[in-house]
Design an enzyme around this catalytic site. Structure first.
Site, short mmCIF file in Angstrom:
data_model
loop_
_atom_site.label_atom_id
_atom_site.label_comp_id
_atom_site.label_asym_id
_atom_site.label_seq_id
_atom_site.Cartn_x
_atom_site.Cartn_y
_atom_site.Cartn_z
N GLU A 2 1.88 -2.85 -10.58
CA GLU A 2 2.39 -3.00 -9.22
C GLU A 2 1.18 -3.22 -8.34
O GLU A 2 0.24 -2.42 -8.34
CB GLU A 2 3.17 -1.75 -8.79
N CYS A 58 1.00 -0.13 0.09
CA CYS A 58 1.25 -1.49 -0.39
C CYS A 58 2.44 -2.08 0.35
O CYS A 58 2.55 -3.29 0.48
CB CYS A 58 1.50 -1.46 -1.89
P1 NAD Z 1 -8.18 -1.24 -6.34
O1 NAD Z 1 -7.69 -2.53 -6.92
O2 NAD Z 1 -9.51 -1.24 -5.67
O3 NAD Z 1 -8.25 -0.12 -7.48
C1 NAD Z 1 -7.14 0.20 -8.27
C2 NAD Z 1 -7.64 0.78 -9.58
O4 NAD Z 1 -8.28 -0.26 -10.32
C3 NAD Z 1 -8.66 1.89 -9.40
O5 NAD Z 1 -8.48 2.88 -10.37
C4 NAD Z 1 -9.96 1.15 -9.60
O6 NAD Z 1 -11.03 1.99 -10.01
C5 NAD Z 1 -9.59 0.17 -10.68
N1 NAD Z 1 -10.47 -1.00 -10.74
C6 NAD Z 1 -11.22 -1.53 -9.74
N2 NAD Z 1 -11.90 -2.58 -10.21
C7 NAD Z 1 -11.59 -2.72 -11.51
C8 NAD Z 1 -11.99 -3.63 -12.53
N3 NAD Z 1 -12.85 -4.62 -12.28
N4 NAD Z 1 -11.45 -3.48 -13.75
C9 NAD Z 1 -10.57 -2.49 -14.00
N5 NAD Z 1 -10.16 -1.60 -13.09
C10 NAD Z 1 -10.66 -1.71 -11.84
O7 NAD Z 1 -7.04 -0.72 -5.34
P2 NAD Z 1 -7.06 0.53 -4.35
O8 NAD Z 1 -7.96 0.20 -3.20
O9 NAD Z 1 -7.27 1.78 -5.07
O10 NAD Z 1 -5.54 0.51 -3.87
C11 NAD Z 1 -5.08 -0.43 -2.93
C12 NAD Z 1 -4.38 -1.59 -3.60
O11 NAD Z 1 -3.32 -1.11 -4.41
C13 NAD Z 1 -3.72 -2.50 -2.58
O12 NAD Z 1 -3.87 -3.84 -2.98
C14 NAD Z 1 -2.25 -2.08 -2.63
O13 NAD Z 1 -1.35 -3.07 -2.19
C15 NAD Z 1 -2.10 -1.74 -4.07
N6 NAD Z 1 -0.98 -0.82 -4.29
C16 NAD Z 1 0.18 -1.33 -4.76
C17 NAD Z 1 1.29 -0.50 -4.94
C18 NAD Z 1 2.59 -1.05 -5.45
O14 NAD Z 1 3.46 -0.26 -5.83
N7 NAD Z 1 2.79 -2.37 -5.46
C19 NAD Z 1 1.18 0.86 -4.65
C20 NAD Z 1 -0.05 1.35 -4.20
C21 NAD Z 1 -1.12 0.50 -4.02
#
Ligand code: NAD
Length: 542
Positions: A293, A327
């Protein structure tokens, strides 16, 4: 041996406590907040039955008070990740054999622990280290998480009950096996409930998990882990690791036993992980389940028949609660010319009453954004808006990171419906409005549908049922969660299963049986009571 068909307790949504002045819940959460603020903790990783410290540490600070240190957490080496995979695979042998009602009992107990003895602690932790107001912490870390646990247990039972038809003399049965291998859960900073659910939902279905929380949610992740342990979750079922996300992910994806990923976070990271899985596909024992998501550019569109105050309230709550870091947060709004001024004036007047500051002061509706990266991204966007001709700031537009990462709720109006802030996810308290001519409702619906790569949530405000019908059809693929006369945020487990399509994710609907189905691999068993003894069918007769 339990020779019964058990019935799990029927779930209902956890009531949201008010935290009104003088309430016992307010007092309890503030006591915990002060205690956690005053002490400095060390958070180890948890692999199997061991707390792992590595000496390679990161620090945790309140976003609204970023010079203050809440503690440190330990970051994994490649070797730690390999160990966590092996540990998960070992634990799988016993865990996958445990009767499902015992697994259910563990997660139901976890729900009760969060509802009772852990409630004020998990809320205080979410307020402190993710900068949520008490209301935002309560609806996330307490209520949504409790709901995920209780409802998922019911959905698990419903899945197991789902059995095929039988012909006479035959018994067809389906067993819902956990996936072969281990599941990798990667969670975002913004919801404690999502972090807990990404690992727990897969574990509930009999899988074992390597869970990597966000660096910016470690503080409350630590409490989730304590809850799992106190609830009786066996060691090694959920292994919590921290550190370099790329190294951890690469190591996990190299394993032939990688069976699936349960991810929530930004779209870019998910696409990157998906393509790595593709590159590694020949390594895996099974085709991995990929559930993600991801981002959103969520809309509100108001019809000329809509009520301006209702639209304005939807914008304020939808765009600015938790500083727009949901999100589902509304970040692009389409207003008809006939009511635009009234809506904007009402939003501006209401924003003047909103206070911003530490969540410890319950009068604050807005607190800080999560980290320096988010602050810089928003500050840059505001500066760009100030320079561009096509767009004007009508409210907010200031920011200050001297104590915390504070960005004022900002409303901008653009004359270009494709302006960058109408398309790009900024993930903060900035909403862009576009005013359309009243007689261009149909054209504007097309613009809403085609402006962004995302399709997560959207809201339409209208008192005109024909206009609503038109919007429902024109925007069929623009949002996985579609709201009529309501803000596009605040999905409740069991009521509004959550998820979007297009660039917003695989739409496996967190908090539903559909999601749990991704963590099982059904096995059909056909048993024939009196097998045939002659291969000849009647049609072969002369
Ligand atoms: P992010 O993408 O920065 O991080 C999410 C996760 O991915 C973290 O655990 C992070 O450490 C990991 N990550 C980061 N870089 C990575 C890489 N290169 N390889 C593997 N893993 C990696 O997101 P965030 O800032 O924590 O959260 C915000 C984002 O999440 C927004 O885009 C938001 O829309 C989305 N979000 C979506 C939903 C949904 O249900 N659609 C819900 C909550 C948040």
């Amino acid at each position: 041996m339990a020779n019964s068909v058990f019935q799990v307790p029927y779930p209902s949504n956890e009531p949201i406590l008010t935290y009104a002045p003088g309430s016992p819940e307010k007092e309890a959460v503030l006591v915990n907040y002060a205690k956690m603020y005053a002490e400095t903790i060390e958070v180890p990783m948890r692999i199997g039955n061991e707390d792992i410290t590595t000496g390679d540490t990161g620090t945790m600070s309140p976003p609204h008070d970023h010079k203050h240190i809440l503690g440190t957490y330990h970051r994994a080496s490649k070797n730690d990740i390999e160990n966590s995979i092996q540990t998960a695979l070992e634990a799988k042998k016993a865990w996958s054999q445990m009767p499902w009602e015992s697994r259910a009992a563990i997660f139901l107990k976890a729900a009760e622990l969060v509802a009772g003895p852990y409630r004020s602690r998990i809320n205080a932790a979410t307020m402190l280290a993710q900068s949520k107001t008490i209301h935002q912490a309560e609806i996330d870390a307490a209520c949504e998480y409790i709901d995920f646990l209780r409802f998922n247990v019911t959905f698990m039972q419903e899945i197991y009950e789902n059995q095929p038809e039988n012909d006479p003399g035959i018994w067809n049965r389906v067993s819902y096996r956990p996936l072969e291998g281990f599941v990798y859960a990667v969670s975002p900073f913004n919801f404690t409930a999502i972090a807990g659910n990404l690992c727990a939902s897969a574990a509930m279905m009999g899988n074992t998990v390597v869970w990597k929380p966000s660096d910016h949610q470690v503080f409350s992740a630590n409490i989730l882990m304590q809850v799992f342990r106190e609830a009786g979750l066996p060691d090694g079922v959920i292994n919590m690791v921290f550190g370099d996300p790329e190294m951890i992910t690469n190591t996990v994806l190299e394993s032939p036993d990688f069976a699936g990923i349960h991810y929530t976070g930004s779209t870019e990271v998910f696409r990157n992980i998906w393509s790595k899985i593709g590159q590694n596909i020949d390594r895996y024992r099974s085709y991995p389940r990929i559930v993600g998501e991801t981002g959103g550019k969520d809309f509100i569109i108001a019809h000329p028949s809509s009520n301006p105050k209702e639209v304005a309230t939807g914008i304020i709550r939808g765009a600015f609660e938790f500083q727009g870091q949901k999100c589902s947060a509304a970040s692009r709004v389409y207003l008809p010319k006939s009511i635009a001024n009234e809506v904007i004036d009402f939003v501006k007047a209401e924003l003047k009453t909103i206070k911003m500051g530490s969540p410890e002061d319950f009068q604050n509706f807005v607190t800080a954004v999560i980290h320096k990266g988010a602050f810089d991204r928003l500050a840059n966007a505001i500066e760009q808006v100030k320079k561009d001709q096509k767009v004007e700031i009508v409210a907010g537009g200031t920011y200050d990171n001297s104590k915390g990462y504070f960005v004022e709720p900002t409303v901008v109006v653009t004359t270009d419906p494709h302006y960058t802030t109408m398309k790009k996810e900024l993930f903060g308290p900035l909403v862009t409005l576009y005013v359309y001519p009243d007689n261009e409702w149909a054209e504007t619906l097309t613009i809403v549908d085609q402006t962004s790569e995302y399709a997560l949530t959207g809201a339409v405000y209208s008192q005109d049922r024909y206009a609503l019908e038109e919007a429902l059809n024109a925007l069929e693929n623009s949002a996985g969660n579609f709201y009529i006369n309501d803000k596009p945020t605040g999905a409740v487990v069991g009521q509004q299963p959550f998820g979007g399509a297009r660039g917003s994710g695989t739409n496996d609907k967190a908090g539903s049986a559909a999601n749990l189905m991704r963590w099982v691999s059904p096995r059909l068993i056909k048993e024939t009571f009196v097998p045939a003894k002659d291969y000849r069918y009647p049609f072969l007769g002369k």
